[in-house]
Design a protein around this motif. Structure first.
Motif, PDB file in Angstrom:
ATOM      1  N   GLY A  35      48.169  34.332  45.934  1.00 40.97           N
ATOM      2  CA  GLY A  35      47.015  35.075  46.395  1.00 40.97           C
ATOM      3  C   GLY A  35      46.297  34.305  47.454  1.00 40.97           C
ATOM      4  O   GLY A  35      45.102  34.129  47.383  1.00 40.97           O
ATOM      5  N   GLY A  38      43.604  32.132  46.504  1.00 41.21           N
ATOM      6  CA  GLY A  38      43.385  32.379  45.102  1.00 41.21           C
ATOM      7  C   GLY A  38      44.599  32.135  44.249  1.00 41.21           C
ATOM      8  O   GLY A  38      44.501  32.097  43.037  1.00 41.21           O
ATOM      9  N   ALA A  39      45.743  31.937  44.862  1.00 37.40           N
ATOM     10  CA  ALA A  39      46.957  31.661  44.110  1.00 37.40           C
ATOM     11  C   ALA A  39      47.132  32.681  42.995  1.00 37.40           C
ATOM     12  O   ALA A  39      46.990  32.391  41.826  1.00 37.40           O
ATOM     13  CB  ALA A  39      46.954  30.263  43.543  1.00 37.40           C
ATOM     14  N   GLY A  40      47.400  33.906  43.377  1.00 40.66           N
ATOM     15  CA  GLY A  40      47.432  35.018  42.451  1.00 40.66           C
ATOM     16  C   GLY A  40      48.292  34.788  41.240  1.00 40.66           C
ATOM     17  O   GLY A  40      49.369  34.255  41.324  1.00 40.66           O
ATOM     18  N   GLY A  41      47.776  35.206  40.115  1.00 42.10           N
ATOM     19  CA  GLY A  41      48.549  35.142  38.902  1.00 42.10           C
ATOM     20  C   GLY A  41      48.647  33.761  38.304  1.00 42.10           C
ATOM     21  O   GLY A  41      49.352  33.568  37.333  1.00 42.10           O
ATOM     22  N   VAL A  42      47.936  32.804  38.881  1.00 43.70           N
ATOM     23  CA  VAL A  42      48.015  31.453  38.339  1.00 43.70           C
ATOM     24  C   VAL A  42      47.070  31.336  37.159  1.00 43.70           C
ATOM     25  O   VAL A  42      45.875  31.516  37.308  1.00 43.70           O
ATOM     26  CB  VAL A  42      47.614  30.426  39.414  1.00 43.70           C
ATOM     27  N   GLU A 211      39.437  28.898  45.287  1.00 43.44           N
ATOM     28  CA  GLU A 211      38.524  29.531  44.352  1.00 43.44           C
ATOM     29  C   GLU A 211      38.483  28.712  43.075  1.00 43.44           C
ATOM     30  O   GLU A 211      39.504  28.439  42.465  1.00 43.44           O
ATOM     31  CB  GLU A 211      38.992  30.948  44.029  1.00 43.44           C
ATOM     32  N   LYS A 214      34.463  31.968  38.786  1.00 38.44           N
ATOM     33  CA  LYS A 214      33.908  33.313  38.929  1.00 38.44           C
ATOM     34  C   LYS A 214      32.749  33.438  37.958  1.00 38.44           C
ATOM     35  O   LYS A 214      32.743  32.821  36.901  1.00 38.44           O
ATOM     36  CB  LYS A 214      34.946  34.371  38.568  1.00 38.44           C
ATOM     37  N   GLY A 309      37.526  31.314  37.201  1.00 39.46           N
ATOM     38  CA  GLY A 309      38.503  32.238  37.743  1.00 39.46           C
ATOM     39  C   GLY A 309      39.886  32.006  37.213  1.00 39.46           C
ATOM     40  O   GLY A 309      40.722  32.890  37.219  1.00 39.46           O
ATOM     41  N   THR A 313      45.602  31.033  29.681  1.00 39.16           N
ATOM     42  CA  THR A 313      45.915  32.176  28.837  1.00 39.16           C
ATOM     43  C   THR A 313      45.966  31.791  27.358  1.00 39.16           C
ATOM     44  O   THR A 313      46.416  32.558  26.530  1.00 39.16           O
ATOM     45  CB  THR A 313      47.269  32.768  29.235  1.00 39.16           C
TER      46      THR A 313
ATOM     47  N   GLY B 134      46.624  38.497  32.864  1.00 35.77           N
ATOM     48  CA  GLY B 134      46.177  37.304  33.583  1.00 35.77           C
ATOM     49  C   GLY B 134      46.476  37.390  35.064  1.00 35.77           C
ATOM     50  O   GLY B 134      45.715  36.889  35.887  1.00 35.77           O
ATOM     51  N   TYR B 135      47.583  38.031  35.396  1.00 39.25           N
ATOM     52  CA  TYR B 135      47.941  38.184  36.805  1.00 39.25           C
ATOM     53  C   TYR B 135      46.819  38.897  37.555  1.00 39.25           C
ATOM     54  O   TYR B 135      46.395  38.471  38.631  1.00 39.25           O
ATOM     55  CB  TYR B 135      49.235  38.986  36.934  1.00 39.25           C
ATOM     56  N   LEU B 137      43.617  39.500  36.407  1.00 39.56           N
ATOM     57  CA  LEU B 137      42.289  38.925  36.224  1.00 39.56           C
ATOM     58  C   LEU B 137      42.127  37.610  36.955  1.00 39.56           C
ATOM     59  O   LEU B 137      41.067  37.315  37.508  1.00 39.56           O
ATOM     60  CB  LEU B 137      42.010  38.716  34.728  1.00 39.56           C
ATOM     61  N   ASN B 138      43.170  36.804  36.958  1.00 44.16           N
ATOM     62  CA  ASN B 138      43.042  35.476  37.537  1.00 44.16           C
ATOM     63  C   ASN B 138      43.479  35.418  38.986  1.00 44.16           C
ATOM     64  O   ASN B 138      43.167  34.468  39.693  1.00 44.16           O
ATOM     65  CB  ASN B 138      43.860  34.460  36.726  1.00 44.16           C
ATOM     66  N   GLY B 139      44.243  36.405  39.397  1.00 46.17           N
ATOM     67  CA  GLY B 139      44.700  36.423  40.770  1.00 46.17           C
ATOM     68  C   GLY B 139      43.582  36.848  41.711  1.00 46.17           C
ATOM     69  O   GLY B 139      42.576  37.412  41.302  1.00 46.17           O
ATOM     70  N   THR B 140      43.771  36.550  42.964  1.00 42.69           N
ATOM     71  CA  THR B 140      42.759  36.895  43.952  1.00 42.69           C
ATOM     72  C   THR B 140      43.368  37.769  45.033  1.00 42.69           C
ATOM     73  O   THR B 140      44.399  37.421  45.605  1.00 42.69           O
ATOM     74  CB  THR B 140      42.204  35.615  44.604  1.00 42.69           C
TER      75      THR B 140
END
Lengths: 359, 169
Positions: A35, A38-42, A211, A214, A309, A313, B134-135, B137-140
Protein backbone atom coordinates in the motif's frame (compact mmCIF):
# COMPACT_ATOMS: atom_id res chain seq x y z
CA UNK A 1 -0.81 -40.27 -27.47
CA UNK A 2 -4.40 -39.51 -26.62
CA UNK A 3 -3.71 -40.23 -22.95
CA UNK A 4 -0.67 -37.93 -22.91
CA UNK A 5 -2.73 -35.21 -24.51
CA UNK A 6 -5.35 -35.68 -21.83
CA UNK A 7 -2.78 -35.45 -19.06
CA UNK A 8 -1.29 -32.28 -20.54
CA UNK A 9 -4.77 -30.81 -20.83
CA UNK A 10 -5.50 -31.58 -17.19
CA UNK A 11 -2.15 -30.12 -16.13
CA UNK A 12 -2.90 -27.01 -18.13
CA UNK A 13 -6.33 -26.58 -16.57
CA UNK A 14 -4.85 -27.16 -13.13
CA UNK A 15 -2.23 -24.53 -13.93
CA UNK A 16 -4.91 -22.04 -14.89
CA UNK A 17 -6.85 -22.68 -11.70
CA UNK A 18 -3.66 -22.57 -9.63
CA UNK A 19 -2.71 -19.28 -11.27
CA UNK A 20 -6.05 -17.72 -10.34
CA UNK A 21 -5.92 -19.06 -6.79
CA UNK A 22 -2.31 -17.99 -6.34
CA UNK A 23 -3.13 -14.55 -7.66
CA UNK A 24 -5.85 -14.14 -5.06
CA UNK A 25 -3.73 -15.61 -2.30
CA UNK A 26 -0.82 -13.28 -3.00
CA UNK A 27 -3.07 -10.26 -2.83
CA UNK A 28 -4.48 -11.20 0.55
CA UNK A 29 -1.29 -12.60 2.06
CA UNK A 30 1.01 -9.83 0.95
CA UNK A 31 -1.24 -6.92 0.31
CA UNK A 32 -1.13 -7.73 -3.36
CA UNK A 33 1.45 -5.13 -3.91
CA UNK A 34 1.53 -3.28 -0.72
CA UNK A 35 0.00 0.00 0.00
CA UNK A 36 2.72 2.40 -0.87
CA UNK A 37 3.65 3.94 2.39
CA UNK A 38 0.98 2.02 4.13
CA UNK A 39 2.27 -1.38 3.13
CA UNK A 40 -1.18 -2.80 2.55
CA UNK A 41 -2.19 -5.89 4.36
CA UNK A 42 0.78 -5.82 6.67
CA UNK A 43 -0.30 -6.96 10.11
CA UNK A 44 2.71 -5.09 11.47
CA UNK A 45 3.04 -4.17 15.08
CA UNK A 46 1.90 -6.63 17.67
CA UNK A 47 1.86 -5.39 21.22
CA UNK A 48 4.42 -7.17 23.33
CA UNK A 49 6.46 -6.60 26.43
CA UNK A 50 9.33 -5.10 24.46
CA UNK A 51 7.31 -2.46 22.65
CA UNK A 52 4.46 -1.75 25.05
CA UNK A 53 5.95 1.44 26.48
CA UNK A 54 6.76 2.89 23.08
CA UNK A 55 3.33 1.87 21.82
CA UNK A 56 1.61 3.49 24.77
CA UNK A 57 3.59 6.66 24.19
CA UNK A 58 2.58 6.70 20.59
CA UNK A 59 -1.04 6.16 21.50
CA UNK A 60 -1.05 8.77 24.23
CA UNK A 61 0.56 11.24 21.87
CA UNK A 62 -2.27 10.84 19.39
CA UNK A 63 -4.60 12.67 21.74
CA UNK A 64 -2.49 15.80 21.46
CA UNK A 65 -4.07 16.55 18.12
CA UNK A 66 -7.43 17.31 19.74
CA UNK A 67 -6.53 20.40 21.81
CA UNK A 68 -4.76 21.81 18.77
CA UNK A 69 -7.85 21.39 16.61
CA UNK A 70 -10.03 23.02 19.26
CA UNK A 71 -7.72 25.97 19.46
CA UNK A 72 -7.51 26.46 15.73
CA UNK A 73 -11.28 26.08 15.31
CA UNK A 74 -11.97 28.71 17.92
CA UNK A 75 -9.49 31.04 16.26
CA UNK A 76 -11.25 30.51 12.95
CA UNK A 77 -14.74 31.02 14.39
CA UNK A 78 -13.55 34.05 16.36
CA UNK A 79 -12.08 35.67 13.28
CA UNK A 80 -15.14 35.03 11.16
CA UNK A 81 -17.43 36.29 13.93
CA UNK A 82 -15.81 39.70 13.86
CA UNK A 83 -17.59 42.62 12.21
CA UNK A 84 -16.73 42.47 9.38
CA UNK A 85 -15.49 38.86 9.28
CA UNK A 86 -11.76 38.72 9.26
CA UNK A 87 -9.96 36.61 6.70
CA UNK A 88 -6.37 36.52 5.48
CA UNK A 89 -3.47 35.79 7.80
CA UNK A 90 -4.75 35.07 11.31
CA UNK A 91 -1.27 35.48 12.82
CA UNK A 92 -1.40 32.11 14.50
CA UNK A 93 2.22 31.49 13.56
CA UNK A 94 5.29 33.07 15.08
CA UNK A 95 6.86 32.77 11.64
CA UNK A 96 5.14 31.73 8.45
CA UNK A 97 1.48 32.25 7.66
CA UNK A 98 -1.94 30.89 8.58
CA UNK A 99 -4.29 32.23 5.95
CA UNK A 100 -8.05 31.91 6.34
CA UNK A 101 -10.36 31.86 3.34
CA UNK A 102 -14.11 31.93 3.86
CA UNK A 103 -16.98 30.93 1.61
CA UNK A 104 -20.08 32.78 2.73
CA UNK A 105 -22.62 30.20 1.58
CA UNK A 106 -25.71 32.38 1.97
CA UNK A 107 -23.88 35.62 1.13
CA UNK A 108 -25.15 37.41 4.23
CA UNK A 109 -21.64 38.52 5.20
CA UNK A 110 -22.03 36.79 8.55
CA UNK A 111 -20.73 33.43 9.72
CA UNK A 112 -23.73 31.14 9.60
CA UNK A 113 -24.48 27.44 9.22
CA UNK A 114 -23.65 26.23 5.74
CA UNK A 115 -20.55 28.40 5.42
CA UNK A 116 -17.17 26.84 4.86
CA UNK A 117 -13.67 28.01 5.56
CA UNK A 118 -10.17 26.86 4.71
CA UNK A 119 -7.18 27.60 6.88
CA UNK A 120 -3.87 27.18 5.07
CA UNK A 121 -0.62 26.90 6.97
CA UNK A 122 2.59 27.73 5.17
CA UNK A 123 5.97 27.31 6.88
CA UNK A 124 4.17 27.99 10.13
CA UNK A 125 6.06 27.86 13.42
CA UNK A 126 3.27 27.69 15.98
CA UNK A 127 5.28 27.49 19.17
CA UNK A 128 8.72 28.86 18.51
CA UNK A 129 10.32 25.43 18.65
CA UNK A 130 11.48 25.57 15.08
CA UNK A 131 8.98 23.13 13.61
CA UNK A 132 7.31 24.00 10.34
CA UNK A 133 3.66 23.28 9.74
CA UNK A 134 2.16 23.14 6.27
CA UNK A 135 -1.20 22.03 5.00
CA UNK A 136 -4.86 22.82 5.21
CA UNK A 137 -7.78 22.50 7.57
CA UNK A 138 -11.25 22.69 6.04
CA UNK A 139 -14.18 23.70 8.18
CA UNK A 140 -17.77 23.11 7.23
CA UNK A 141 -20.09 24.69 9.76
CA UNK A 142 -23.36 22.92 10.39
CA UNK A 143 -24.43 25.18 13.23
CA UNK A 144 -22.84 28.24 14.70
CA UNK A 145 -23.25 30.70 17.54
CA UNK A 146 -21.09 33.64 16.57
CA UNK A 147 -21.64 35.37 19.91
CA UNK A 148 -20.21 32.69 22.15
CA UNK A 149 -18.02 31.19 19.43
CA UNK A 150 -19.57 27.78 19.63
CA UNK A 151 -21.23 25.42 17.22
CA UNK A 152 -20.69 22.29 15.20
CA UNK A 153 -18.22 21.91 12.39
CA UNK A 154 -16.90 19.15 10.24
CA UNK A 155 -13.15 19.51 10.15
CA UNK A 156 -11.12 17.88 7.42
CA UNK A 157 -7.40 18.35 7.73
CA UNK A 158 -4.20 17.33 6.09
CA UNK A 159 -1.24 18.78 7.92
CA UNK A 160 2.44 18.14 7.53
CA UNK A 161 5.10 19.22 9.92
CA UNK A 162 8.82 18.94 9.75
CA UNK A 163 11.33 19.49 12.46
CA UNK A 164 14.99 18.93 13.07
CA UNK A 165 15.39 16.46 15.92
CA UNK A 166 18.99 15.79 16.92
CA UNK A 167 20.09 16.95 13.50
CA UNK A 168 17.70 14.62 11.69
CA UNK A 169 14.78 16.02 9.74
CA UNK A 170 11.57 14.38 10.91
CA UNK A 171 8.47 14.69 8.79
CA UNK A 172 5.09 14.03 10.31
CA UNK A 173 1.66 14.02 8.82
CA UNK A 174 -1.77 14.20 10.39
CA UNK A 175 -4.78 13.78 8.22
CA UNK A 176 -8.38 12.87 8.66
CA UNK A 177 -11.86 14.12 9.26
CA UNK A 178 -13.84 14.64 12.40
CA UNK A 179 -16.93 16.27 13.78
CA UNK A 180 -16.24 18.91 16.38
CA UNK A 181 -18.89 20.33 18.66
CA UNK A 182 -17.88 23.33 20.71
CA UNK A 183 -20.12 24.07 23.69
CA UNK A 184 -19.79 27.10 25.94
CA UNK A 185 -21.99 29.13 28.22
CA UNK A 186 -19.73 32.09 28.72
CA UNK A 187 -17.43 32.19 25.74
CA UNK A 188 -14.45 31.34 27.92
CA UNK A 189 -14.96 27.87 29.35
CA UNK A 190 -15.52 25.26 26.68
CA UNK A 191 -16.36 21.67 26.20
CA UNK A 192 -15.26 20.19 22.91
CA UNK A 193 -16.76 16.95 21.69
CA UNK A 194 -14.86 15.17 18.98
CA UNK A 195 -16.13 12.26 16.99
CA UNK A 196 -15.86 10.63 13.64
CA UNK A 197 -18.39 11.91 11.14
CA UNK A 198 -19.06 8.33 10.20
CA UNK A 199 -17.61 4.95 11.02
CA UNK A 200 -14.99 5.19 8.31
CA UNK A 201 -13.46 8.40 9.60
CA UNK A 202 -9.97 7.82 10.86
CA UNK A 203 -7.23 10.20 11.83
CA UNK A 204 -3.92 8.89 10.60
CA UNK A 205 -0.49 9.81 11.75
CA UNK A 206 2.57 9.16 9.63
CA UNK A 207 6.22 9.70 10.33
CA UNK A 208 8.70 10.08 7.52
CA UNK A 209 6.22 8.67 5.07
CA UNK A 210 5.40 5.59 7.15
CA UNK A 211 1.94 5.35 8.64
CA UNK A 212 2.46 4.61 12.30
CA UNK A 213 -0.91 5.03 13.92
CA UNK A 214 -4.58 5.54 13.38
CA UNK A 215 -7.07 7.08 15.71
CA UNK A 216 -10.49 6.09 14.65
CA UNK A 217 -14.03 5.52 15.65
CA UNK A 218 -13.53 7.79 18.58
CA UNK A 219 -15.47 9.97 20.95
CA UNK A 220 -13.30 12.42 22.82
CA UNK A 221 -14.38 15.08 25.24
CA UNK A 222 -12.10 17.90 26.19
CA UNK A 223 -12.75 20.82 28.51
CA UNK A 224 -10.70 23.95 28.48
CA UNK A 225 -10.67 27.69 28.81
CA UNK A 226 -9.48 30.31 26.40
CA UNK A 227 -7.76 33.46 27.45
CA UNK A 228 -5.85 36.01 25.45
CA UNK A 229 -2.31 34.66 25.49
CA UNK A 230 -0.50 37.89 25.00
CA UNK A 231 -1.86 41.44 25.01
CA UNK A 232 0.44 42.20 22.11
CA UNK A 233 -1.26 39.50 20.06
CA UNK A 234 -4.87 39.63 21.26
CA UNK A 235 -6.04 37.31 18.50
CA UNK A 236 -4.01 34.44 19.82
CA UNK A 237 -5.55 31.97 22.20
CA UNK A 238 -4.15 29.38 24.48
CA UNK A 239 -5.49 26.34 26.20
CA UNK A 240 -5.84 26.64 29.90
CA UNK A 241 -3.74 24.05 31.63
CA UNK A 242 -6.49 21.60 32.36
CA UNK A 243 -8.65 19.21 30.52
CA UNK A 244 -10.40 15.93 30.56
CA UNK A 245 -10.34 13.51 27.72
CA UNK A 246 -13.06 10.97 27.42
CA UNK A 247 -11.84 8.30 25.11
CA UNK A 248 -14.40 5.69 24.32
CA UNK A 249 -16.34 6.50 27.44
CA UNK A 250 -13.28 6.24 29.65
CA UNK A 251 -12.04 9.30 31.46
CA UNK A 252 -8.51 10.59 31.52
CA UNK A 253 -7.23 14.02 32.30
CA UNK A 254 -5.07 16.25 30.23
CA UNK A 255 -3.02 19.00 31.75
CA UNK A 256 -1.95 21.08 28.84
CA UNK A 257 0.93 23.44 29.42
CA UNK A 258 1.60 25.88 26.69
CA UNK A 259 4.89 27.37 25.77
CA UNK A 260 8.20 26.51 24.21
CA UNK A 261 9.54 24.81 27.31
CA UNK A 262 6.31 23.31 28.52
CA UNK A 263 5.29 20.22 26.63
CA UNK A 264 1.84 18.77 26.91
CA UNK A 265 1.52 16.77 30.05
CA UNK A 266 -1.09 14.34 31.25
CA UNK A 267 -1.63 14.88 34.91
CA UNK A 268 -4.57 13.98 37.10
CA UNK A 269 -5.68 16.35 39.79
CA UNK A 270 -4.61 19.48 38.03
CA UNK A 271 -8.03 20.85 37.31
CA UNK A 272 -9.81 22.96 39.93
CA UNK A 273 -13.03 21.11 39.14
CA UNK A 274 -13.89 17.89 40.95
CA UNK A 275 -12.93 15.40 38.30
CA UNK A 276 -11.96 11.77 38.36
CA UNK A 277 -8.32 11.24 39.17
CA UNK A 278 -7.94 8.06 37.27
CA UNK A 279 -9.30 6.43 34.22
CA UNK A 280 -8.43 4.19 31.40
CA UNK A 281 -7.41 4.71 27.86
CA UNK A 282 -7.55 1.56 25.83
CA UNK A 283 -6.17 0.90 22.43
CA UNK A 284 -7.90 -1.90 20.71
CA UNK A 285 -7.84 -3.12 17.20
CA UNK A 286 -10.43 -2.15 14.67
CA UNK A 287 -12.02 -5.52 14.30
CA UNK A 288 -15.49 -4.42 15.29
CA UNK A 289 -15.73 -7.15 17.88
CA UNK A 290 -15.55 -4.82 20.83
CA UNK A 291 -18.76 -3.76 22.43
CA UNK A 292 -19.66 -0.23 21.57
CA UNK A 293 -18.56 2.18 24.26
CA UNK A 294 -21.09 4.61 25.59
CA UNK A 295 -21.58 7.53 23.29
CA UNK A 296 -22.07 10.99 24.62
CA UNK A 297 -22.88 14.43 23.34
CA UNK A 298 -25.15 13.01 20.70
CA UNK A 299 -22.24 11.39 18.89
CA UNK A 300 -22.73 7.96 17.49
CA UNK A 301 -21.34 4.97 19.29
CA UNK A 302 -18.25 3.41 17.84
CA UNK A 303 -16.97 -0.09 17.95
CA UNK A 304 -13.43 0.78 18.96
CA UNK A 305 -11.73 3.74 20.49
CA UNK A 306 -8.46 3.94 18.74
CA UNK A 307 -5.96 1.81 17.08
CA UNK A 308 -2.51 1.59 15.80
CA UNK A 309 -2.75 1.22 12.10
CA UNK A 310 -0.87 -1.99 12.14
CA UNK A 311 -1.97 -3.85 15.22
CA UNK A 312 -1.15 -7.48 14.83
CA UNK A 313 -3.69 -10.14 14.20
CA UNK A 314 -3.04 -11.86 17.48
CA UNK A 315 -5.62 -9.72 19.32
CA UNK A 316 -3.03 -8.27 21.65
CA UNK A 317 -4.16 -5.14 23.42
CA UNK A 318 -2.71 -2.56 25.71
CA UNK A 319 -4.53 -0.86 28.56
CA UNK A 320 -3.39 2.48 29.91
CA UNK A 321 -4.69 3.35 33.35
CA UNK A 322 -4.06 6.70 35.01
CA UNK A 323 -3.27 5.91 38.63
CA UNK A 324 -2.96 9.44 40.00
CA UNK A 325 -0.15 11.91 40.45
CA UNK A 326 0.73 11.77 36.80
CA UNK A 327 1.41 8.06 36.96
CA UNK A 328 0.06 5.54 34.52
CA UNK A 329 -0.01 1.78 34.48
CA UNK A 330 0.38 -0.13 31.25
CA UNK A 331 -1.04 -3.61 31.05
CA UNK A 332 -0.60 -6.05 28.24
CA UNK A 333 -3.32 -8.57 27.35
CA UNK A 334 -3.55 -11.29 24.79
CA UNK A 335 -7.18 -10.51 24.05
CA UNK A 336 -9.26 -7.54 23.02
CA UNK A 337 -11.59 -7.73 25.98
CA UNK A 338 -8.87 -7.11 28.56
CA UNK A 339 -9.51 -10.43 30.25
CA UNK A 340 -6.72 -11.54 32.65
CA UNK A 341 -4.09 -12.77 32.87
CA UNK A 342 -2.11 -9.60 32.46
CA UNK A 343 0.94 -10.63 30.48
CA UNK A 344 3.07 -7.68 31.51
CA UNK A 345 2.71 -4.54 33.62
CA UNK A 346 4.73 -1.34 33.44
CA UNK A 347 4.37 1.59 35.84
CA UNK A 348 5.32 4.87 34.22
CA UNK A 349 4.11 8.45 33.88
CA UNK A 350 2.19 10.34 31.24
CA UNK A 351 5.10 12.72 31.00
CA UNK A 352 7.48 9.88 30.23
CA UNK A 353 5.09 8.49 27.65
CA UNK A 354 4.70 11.84 25.98
CA UNK A 355 8.45 12.19 25.65
CA UNK A 356 8.45 9.13 23.45
CA UNK A 357 6.67 10.96 20.68
CA UNK A 358 6.90 14.72 20.66
CA UNK A 359 4.97 16.39 17.96
CA UNK B 1 5.09 -27.19 -33.01
CA UNK B 2 5.89 -23.53 -32.36
CA UNK B 3 9.50 -22.79 -31.72
CA UNK B 4 8.95 -21.47 -28.23
CA UNK B 5 5.63 -22.98 -27.43
CA UNK B 6 4.53 -26.31 -26.10
CA UNK B 7 1.89 -27.61 -28.46
CA UNK B 8 0.13 -30.92 -28.55
CA UNK B 9 -2.84 -30.82 -30.84
CA UNK B 10 -5.28 -28.49 -29.08
CA UNK B 11 -2.99 -28.03 -26.11
CA UNK B 12 -0.88 -24.92 -26.31
CA UNK B 13 1.12 -23.17 -23.65
CA UNK B 14 3.17 -20.09 -24.40
CA UNK B 15 6.37 -20.83 -22.55
CA UNK B 16 8.05 -17.42 -22.90
CA UNK B 17 5.02 -15.72 -21.41
CA UNK B 18 4.85 -18.15 -18.53
CA UNK B 19 8.59 -17.79 -18.00
CA UNK B 20 8.43 -13.97 -17.91
CA UNK B 21 5.48 -14.22 -15.53
CA UNK B 22 7.43 -16.52 -13.24
CA UNK B 23 10.42 -14.18 -13.24
CA UNK B 24 8.20 -11.24 -12.38
CA UNK B 25 6.56 -13.27 -9.64
CA UNK B 26 9.97 -14.20 -8.26
CA UNK B 27 11.02 -10.56 -8.35
CA UNK B 28 7.94 -9.68 -6.34
CA UNK B 29 8.75 -12.38 -3.82
CA UNK B 30 12.32 -11.11 -3.48
CA UNK B 31 11.06 -7.59 -3.04
CA UNK B 32 8.88 -8.70 -0.16
CA UNK B 33 11.68 -10.69 1.43
CA UNK B 34 14.04 -7.72 1.26
CA UNK B 35 11.79 -4.75 1.70
CA UNK B 36 8.77 -5.68 3.75
CA UNK B 37 8.55 -6.22 7.51
CA UNK B 38 8.74 -9.87 8.48
CA UNK B 39 5.34 -9.83 10.12
CA UNK B 40 3.64 -9.48 6.75
CA UNK B 41 1.20 -12.36 6.77
CA UNK B 42 2.94 -14.70 4.37
CA UNK B 43 6.42 -13.65 5.46
CA UNK B 44 5.53 -14.64 9.00
CA UNK B 45 5.80 -18.21 7.78
CA UNK B 46 9.23 -17.80 6.27
CA UNK B 47 11.04 -15.18 8.32
CA UNK B 48 11.69 -14.90 12.01
CA UNK B 49 9.57 -12.25 13.63
CA UNK B 50 11.71 -9.22 14.26
CA UNK B 51 9.81 -6.06 13.51
CA UNK B 52 12.74 -3.79 14.16
CA UNK B 53 15.29 -5.27 11.86
CA UNK B 54 13.85 -5.00 8.41
CA UNK B 55 16.10 -2.44 6.85
CA UNK B 56 16.09 -2.56 3.10
CA UNK B 57 18.57 -0.65 1.00
CA UNK B 58 17.34 2.83 0.03
CA UNK B 59 16.70 1.78 -3.56
CA UNK B 60 14.36 -0.98 -2.50
CA UNK B 61 12.68 1.32 -0.02
CA UNK B 62 12.07 3.80 -2.80
CA UNK B 63 10.52 1.34 -5.21
CA UNK B 64 9.12 -1.01 -2.62
CA UNK B 65 5.84 0.87 -2.31
CA UNK B 66 3.97 0.59 -5.58
CA UNK B 67 6.26 -1.87 -7.42
CA UNK B 68 4.62 -5.02 -6.01
CA UNK B 69 1.29 -3.76 -7.36
CA UNK B 70 2.86 -3.47 -10.78
CA UNK B 71 4.49 -6.88 -10.54
CA UNK B 72 1.35 -8.59 -9.31
CA UNK B 73 -0.83 -7.58 -12.23
CA UNK B 74 2.05 -7.99 -14.67
CA UNK B 75 3.10 -11.45 -13.47
CA UNK B 76 -0.31 -13.02 -13.20
CA UNK B 77 -1.51 -11.56 -16.48
CA UNK B 78 1.47 -13.16 -18.20
CA UNK B 79 1.09 -16.44 -16.36
CA UNK B 80 -2.56 -16.78 -17.18
CA UNK B 81 -2.07 -15.42 -20.67
CA UNK B 82 0.71 -17.94 -21.27
CA UNK B 83 -1.37 -20.84 -20.00
CA UNK B 84 -4.42 -19.87 -22.02
CA UNK B 85 -2.42 -18.73 -25.05
CA UNK B 86 -5.40 -16.93 -26.47
CA UNK B 87 -6.00 -14.07 -28.89
CA UNK B 88 -5.56 -10.33 -28.40
CA UNK B 89 -9.08 -9.96 -27.03
CA UNK B 90 -8.41 -12.75 -24.59
CA UNK B 91 -5.22 -11.09 -23.45
CA UNK B 92 -7.09 -7.84 -22.98
CA UNK B 93 -9.70 -9.58 -20.84
CA UNK B 94 -7.02 -11.30 -18.76
CA UNK B 95 -5.07 -8.08 -18.10
CA UNK B 96 -8.27 -6.18 -17.38
CA UNK B 97 -9.49 -8.88 -15.01
CA UNK B 98 -6.30 -8.80 -12.94
CA UNK B 99 -6.33 -5.02 -12.95
CA UNK B 100 -9.96 -5.02 -11.87
CA UNK B 101 -9.21 -7.47 -9.06
CA UNK B 102 -6.31 -5.40 -7.76
CA UNK B 103 -8.26 -2.16 -8.02
CA UNK B 104 -11.14 -3.75 -6.15
CA UNK B 105 -8.90 -4.83 -3.28
CA UNK B 106 -7.18 -1.45 -3.20
CA UNK B 107 -10.50 0.37 -3.05
CA UNK B 108 -11.47 -1.97 -0.23
CA UNK B 109 -8.66 -0.40 1.77
CA UNK B 110 -10.15 3.01 1.07
CA UNK B 111 -13.41 1.96 2.75
CA UNK B 112 -11.77 -0.41 5.15
CA UNK B 113 -14.23 -0.61 7.98
CA UNK B 114 -17.29 -1.07 5.78
CA UNK B 115 -15.57 -3.73 3.68
CA UNK B 116 -14.14 -5.55 6.68
CA UNK B 117 -17.64 -5.87 8.08
CA UNK B 118 -18.57 -7.86 5.00
CA UNK B 119 -16.06 -10.54 5.94
CA UNK B 120 -17.88 -13.53 7.40
CA UNK B 121 -16.93 -14.80 10.83
CA UNK B 122 -15.90 -18.18 9.48
CA UNK B 123 -12.92 -16.59 7.74
CA UNK B 124 -11.26 -16.42 11.16
CA UNK B 125 -8.85 -19.28 11.56
CA UNK B 126 -8.93 -20.23 7.89
CA UNK B 127 -5.53 -20.05 6.23
CA UNK B 128 -5.18 -16.90 4.09
CA UNK B 129 -8.82 -15.94 4.53
CA UNK B 130 -8.12 -15.06 8.15
CA UNK B 131 -5.98 -12.21 6.88
CA UNK B 132 -8.75 -10.71 4.76
CA UNK B 133 -10.10 -8.51 7.52
CA UNK B 134 -6.60 -7.38 8.47
CA UNK B 135 -5.81 -6.74 4.84
CA UNK B 136 -8.54 -4.14 4.59
CA UNK B 137 -8.23 -2.70 8.10
CA UNK B 138 -4.48 -2.45 8.27
CA UNK B 139 -3.77 -1.72 4.65
CA UNK B 140 -3.64 1.78 3.31
CA UNK B 141 -5.28 2.94 0.14
CA UNK B 142 -2.64 4.36 -2.14
CA UNK B 143 -3.35 6.06 -5.43
CA UNK B 144 0.10 5.10 -6.67
CA UNK B 145 -0.81 1.44 -6.23
CA UNK B 146 -3.68 1.98 -8.63
CA UNK B 147 -1.35 3.65 -11.11
CA UNK B 148 1.19 0.87 -10.71
CA UNK B 149 -1.46 -1.80 -11.24
CA UNK B 150 -2.66 -0.03 -14.37
CA UNK B 151 0.90 0.22 -15.66
CA UNK B 152 1.36 -3.49 -14.92
CA UNK B 153 -1.73 -4.37 -16.92
CA UNK B 154 -0.66 -2.25 -19.88
CA UNK B 155 2.89 -3.62 -19.80
CA UNK B 156 1.64 -7.19 -19.55
CA UNK B 157 -0.73 -6.68 -22.47
CA UNK B 158 2.07 -5.43 -24.70
CA UNK B 159 4.39 -8.25 -23.68
CA UNK B 160 1.60 -10.74 -24.35
CA UNK B 161 1.04 -9.24 -27.80
CA UNK B 162 4.73 -9.18 -28.57
CA UNK B 163 5.24 -12.79 -27.55
CA UNK B 164 1.99 -14.06 -28.98
CA UNK B 165 2.30 -17.14 -31.12
CA UNK B 166 0.19 -17.40 -34.18
CA UNK B 167 -1.55 -20.75 -33.74
CA UNK B 168 -4.94 -19.39 -32.87
CA UNK B 169 -4.90 -16.35 -35.06
Amino acid sequence: MKMVKGIVRVVRYLGIVACCVLGFVTIVATGGGGGGDGAGGVPGLTFNQANMVDSAGLGAGMTEIFPGISEVTIAVVGSLAEEPPRTGDLDLCLTGTSVLAWVDGDENNTLTAGDTAILTFTDCDLDGQGGQLDGTANFSFTSIDDVNLSGVAMVTFDLQSQELVDGILERENFSGRLRLELITQDGTNYTALFGGADRDDVITFSMNGQEVAKFGCFDVEQTFSIDPLDPVAPDAYTLAPRGIANVGGQIMQIGSYWGPDQPLDFQPGFSPEPVPVSGTLTYLSFDGRNSAPASFGGLSACSAVGSFGDVGTDNSSLLLTATGGGAVRLELYNNLDLIPPVLATVETTWQALMRIVMW
Amino acid sequence: MESNGLKMGEIHINKPQVLIGCVALLAGLLLYLIDRPPDTYFLSFVKALDTSSYGAPPFFRAIGGPLPSFLHVFAFSLLLGGLLACRKTGYLIICSAWLFTNVLFELGQRHSISVSQLMPEWFEGVFILENMRGYFLNGTFDFFDLLASSAGAVAAYFILIMTKQGRRE
